[in-house]
Write an enzyme that holds these catalytic residues in place. Structure first.
Site, PDB file in Angstrom:
ATOM      1  N   HIS A 206       0.804  -1.221   0.000  1.00  0.00           N
ATOM      2  CA  HIS A 206       0.000   0.000   0.000  1.00  0.00           C
ATOM      3  C   HIS A 206       0.840   1.275   0.000  1.00  0.00           C
ATOM      4  O   HIS A 206       0.342   2.356  -0.286  1.00  0.00           O
ATOM      5  CB  HIS A 206      -1.002   0.000   1.168  1.00  0.00           C
ATOM      6  CG  HIS A 206      -0.416   0.211   2.527  1.00  0.00           C
ATOM      7  ND1 HIS A 206      -0.110  -0.829   3.373  1.00  0.00           N
ATOM      8  CD2 HIS A 206      -0.116   1.334   3.210  1.00  0.00           C
ATOM      9  CE1 HIS A 206       0.361  -0.350   4.518  1.00  0.00           C
ATOM     10  NE2 HIS A 206       0.373   0.968   4.441  1.00  0.00           N
ATOM     11  N   ASP A 239       0.259  -7.657   1.331  1.00  0.00           N
ATOM     12  CA  ASP A 239       0.643  -6.265   1.579  1.00  0.00           C
ATOM     13  C   ASP A 239       2.162  -6.123   1.654  1.00  0.00           C
ATOM     14  O   ASP A 239       2.700  -5.448   2.531  1.00  0.00           O
ATOM     15  CB  ASP A 239       0.002  -5.704   2.850  1.00  0.00           C
ATOM     16  CG  ASP A 239       0.107  -4.172   2.911  1.00  0.00           C
ATOM     17  OD1 ASP A 239       0.305  -3.562   1.842  1.00  0.00           O
ATOM     18  OD2 ASP A 239       0.004  -3.605   4.015  1.00  0.00           O
ATOM     19  N   SER A 321       4.507   2.775   7.738  1.00  0.00           N
ATOM     20  CA  SER A 321       4.242   1.582   6.937  1.00  0.00           C
ATOM     21  C   SER A 321       5.428   1.172   6.091  1.00  0.00           C
ATOM     22  O   SER A 321       6.053   1.998   5.431  1.00  0.00           O
ATOM     23  CB  SER A 321       3.058   1.815   6.002  1.00  0.00           C
ATOM     24  OG  SER A 321       1.856   1.671   6.687  1.00  0.00           O
TER      25      SER A 321
END
Length: 478
Positions: A206, A239, A321
């Site tokens: 992402h 992910d 992230s």
């Protein structure tokens, strides 16, 4: 469920959901919860045409399932909830329906050990530059000083290798702040770390999603040196993504990878990232839990991801992230991916902030995925070849009566069929892991590799059975 994340709605979570850590900035749309009985093939597929309401949560389980699984591959993103960056959200009732808190269930409870599937929203980190400027400006404008200079007579400060400062000093030079920008100019900030000397950087899918189709991607080291980069491969279901630096320097130092299977609750953790754009930030905490079932999405229309995560209370925020979660020796034990939050953050960002509930993809799984992406450019998912419901039942993962897109619920000749599994069977354990829902089963299967043999415990007609299953494989997200 064939562990392939093929076309299933992210089930609403029975409890407050987690918010994924850093995804390219995306407006926080208010997603709506999926409707109907969702089935996901043990590969991650969801039945179509389902009806019913699911519980909510950032990446929770979908509502009660009753009909055919949704054929589209990756499962739809969890609906937007009160968590995270406005975008990822809690899955709730049926798609298009408003969230309704599910009524308490009596359930069998499985000895009180059943864990809820948490819903995580992938948080964008695109406001860091402005925030950093404001903080610096405030410091510069301060007048006067009450600082007392320390005497140099105390001797040199020594920071041992095992201290947080020692670990950070060694790891920071091998981390990068990633800027991803789409062809339309939208994007955000994330983090990554050096995987090998050839210039491969591991991060979250992402984080780089905006730059996949012709966008712009850059990676900046703590020294300020910036490199253009390109996406080598990305896996929505896991992910995980791998990018490669263009004209990579010859002195890259890959971070040492640890063994996430040997991590214990209570172990110290160190997270490195760019929270809200503040690059090279180091935070500490402990491993709060292991094997936490988490489903996450950035709430902007992307497909959901599933993980059996490492939970940590190290402060993780939008921009973290893709960054490394390290142990006390500086070994990478996970990739920071999601957080659970109670609401929007400050600084006028509208993004969620840390409340001490962070989730990381175990490095043993991420390493396998990264190696496949570097080798083939596509992810490889383990599967059992059966479609399972994604509803919030807390009783287990039930094989649906209809498969995705009208296909057979149990793939002919597939792993589940060979093991004798049938529609209506409820899978309650995979090896020694309690399975309380379809999403939990998906996450657990994906911690394995194709060809692995697992022991599945299931219920049929009120009786419990156990069977060995050799996992199959599916290549790609579509």
């Amino acid at each position: 469920m064939s562990t392939e994340n093929e076309g299933t709605a992210v089930p609403p979570a029975p409890s407050a959901p987690p918010v994924p850590v850093d995804a390219p900035a995306a407006p926080a749309p208010q997603a709506q919860a999926p409707q109907g009985p969702y089935g996901q093939d043990a590969q991650g597929q969801a039945p179509q045409g389902s009806q019913g309401q699911g519980a909510s949560g950032d990446a929770g389980h979908p509502g009660a399932s009753s009909s055919a699984p949704d054929p589209s591959w990756p499962p739809p993103p969890p609906p937007t909830g009160p968590y995270g960056d406005g975008g990822s959200g809690s899955g709730s009732g049926g798609w298009g329906s408003s969230y309704q808190q599910p009524a308490p269930k009596s359930g069998r409870g499985r000895g009180g050990l059943v864990a809820a599937v948490l819903v995580a929203a992938l948080v964008a980190g695109g406001i860091g530059g402005g925030l950093g400027y404001v903080l610096a400006k405030d410091n510069d404008e301060s007048t006067g000083s009450t600082t007392v200079s320390a005497s140099a007579n105390g001797g040199d400060v020594k920071r041992d290798p095992g201290t947080t400062a020692g670990v950070a000093a060694k790891a920071l030079p091998s981390t990068v702040t990633i800027q991803a920008e789409s062809t339309s100019g939208e994007g955000g900030t994330g983090t990554g770390f050096v995987f090998d000397k050839q210039g491969h950087i591991v991060t979250n899918n992402h984080v780089v999603a905006d730059a996949v189709d012709g966008g712009k991607l850059t990676a900046t080291f703590p020294t300020g040196k910036k490199y253009d980069a390109e996406v080598v491969g990305h896996a929505q279901g896991y992910d995980v993504a791998v990018i490669k630096l263009k004209d990579a320097p010859s002195d890259l130092k890959p971070l040492t990878l640890g063994d996430s299977d040997k991590v214990a609750v209570g172990d110290s953790t160190i997270a490195i990232g760019a929270p809200f754009g503040l690059s090279d930030t180091v935070t500490t905490g402990i491993i709060s839990a292991k094997n936490r079932p988490v489903a996450s999405s950035d709430g902007s229309g992307s497909q959901a991801s599933y993980m059996s995560a490492l939970q940590t209370d190290a402060s993780i925020n939008p921009g973290n992230s893709g960054g490394p979660l390290l142990d006390a020796q500086g070994n990478v034990i996970g990739i920071n991916s999601a957080i659970q939050s109670t609401g929007n953050g400050g600084f006028g960002t509208g993004q969620s902030g840390s409340i001490g509930l962070g989730f990381a993809i175990p490095i043993n799984q991420a390493k396998y995925v990264a190696q496949e992406l570097i080798k083939n450019g596509k992810p490889v998912y383990a599967k059992i070849g059966a479609s399972v419901s994604l509803d919030d039942s807390s009783e287990g993962a039930q094989i649906t009566d209809q498969g995705a897109g009208g296909a057979a619920p149990v793939e002919p000749g597939g792993p589940a069929a060979k093991a004798g599994l049938k529609p209506g069977d409820v899978i309650t354990k995979l090896d020694d892991r309690v399975i309380d829902s379809g999403p939990t089963l998906i996450g657990e299967i994906w911690t394995h590799q194709p060809g692995d043999k697992v022991t599945i415990t299931y219920e049929r007609g009120g009786k419990q059975h156990t069977v060995d299953v050799t996992l199959g494989s599916r290549v790609g997200d579509n």
